[in-house]
Design an enzyme around this catalytic site. Sequence first.
Site, PDB file in Angstrom:
ATOM      1  CB  ILE A 168      -5.308   1.532   8.217  1.00 17.42           C
ATOM      2  CG1 ILE A 168      -6.037   0.753   8.027  1.00 17.42           C
ATOM      3  CG2 ILE A 168      -4.659   2.047   9.023  1.00 17.42           C
ATOM      4  CD1 ILE A 168      -6.734  -0.451   9.334  1.00 17.42           C
ATOM      5  CB  CYS A 169      -2.997   4.314   6.728  1.00 19.62           C
ATOM      6  SG  CYS A 169      -0.782   6.191   6.855  1.00 19.62           S
ATOM      7  CB  THR A 170       0.202   4.435   2.579  1.00 17.18           C
ATOM      8  OG1 THR A 170       1.068   4.045   3.231  1.00 17.18           O
ATOM      9  CG2 THR A 170       0.659   6.248   2.846  1.00 17.18           C
TER      10      THR A 170
END
Length: 359
Positions: free
Chosen positions: A130-132
């Site tokens: 998720i995301c970074t």
Amino acid sequence: MHAQPQEPQEPQELQEPPRGRRPHRVVVLALAGLLPFELGIPHRIFGRAKDPAGRSLYEILTCGLAPGPVPTDADFAVQVEHGPELLAAADTVVVPASYELGPAYEQGRLTGELAAALAHIRPGTRLVSICTGGYVLAAAGYLDGRRATTHWASAEHFQALFPAVRVDAGVLYTDDGDVLTSAGVAAGIDLCLHIVRRDHGAAVANEVARRTVVPPHRDGGQAQFIARPVPQPQLASTTAARAWVLDRLHEPLRLSDLARQEAMSVRTFTRRFREESGVSPGEWITGQRVERARQLLEQTDLPMEQVARETGFGTAQSLRKHVQAALGVSPTAYRRTFRATSGTLPSSDGPSAKVGSVH
């Protein structure tokens, strides 16, 4: 630096029963600097997925690099009971974002402690970021040669740091079978719902979305606000038809014209579209028109009649009807609220419209 292979260690308190006797086990890896919101997404989405008898379809557990408190980017820490050995018992591993392992992660290499933790993951385990959190998967080599995404603000840095990864900054999430990645923050919700839909079908995913009060299926490129769906890989896609529609939202649209873009019969196209999106083509088009109206209301001073024409609703009365149904406020009130707060509303924070039809 890739994680060095090690013999997975099975935690004794989680000895594996036969697969048919337990839910799919999702283990969330909590790393220092994590975002509490993103840590909670897998628990919220997978935790709401039930079979017709009301039994949980997933078991969600959290581990850290060691048991104990894990600092977050907020003013509190998260107490984690399990260490990295839990990863050996996972069917799916989710890595949420961590600011300490995100854009500031300049070397693009795993620490020895993190490499040792990832070495517990069994071959064939599904990996999700998720995301970074994608920085962790990329540094471990899991994304080499694969299409992946991350938060749009980090995409250029991510690509430079990991040139072997095919970074697509224009989508909310990617699905490469056993490795899936998402863009920032709320896109993790979309990805987890996509996984539920892929695992258990649209009905289960839609019920999770309804209980969580989020759209059942949100397509789109985060930076451009253009829908770019990621279909189930085993199914023929309706992507071309959606792209065709998005260039013609201001025009009358016929279901037969959409089906023609995919060289399908109307019946097959309608069924396939619902399988991929969880809604009918008419509902999806209405939702996209509402989203386009939101952009124009937020970003322009166009009169309502022109907004209605640009979005395919035809008249200000029709525009008002659909925006009110989808967002719970009139177009005028929506524009006034946005301008008053000087903020930016998410591109799909309201429920998908349930009114309207393909002409």
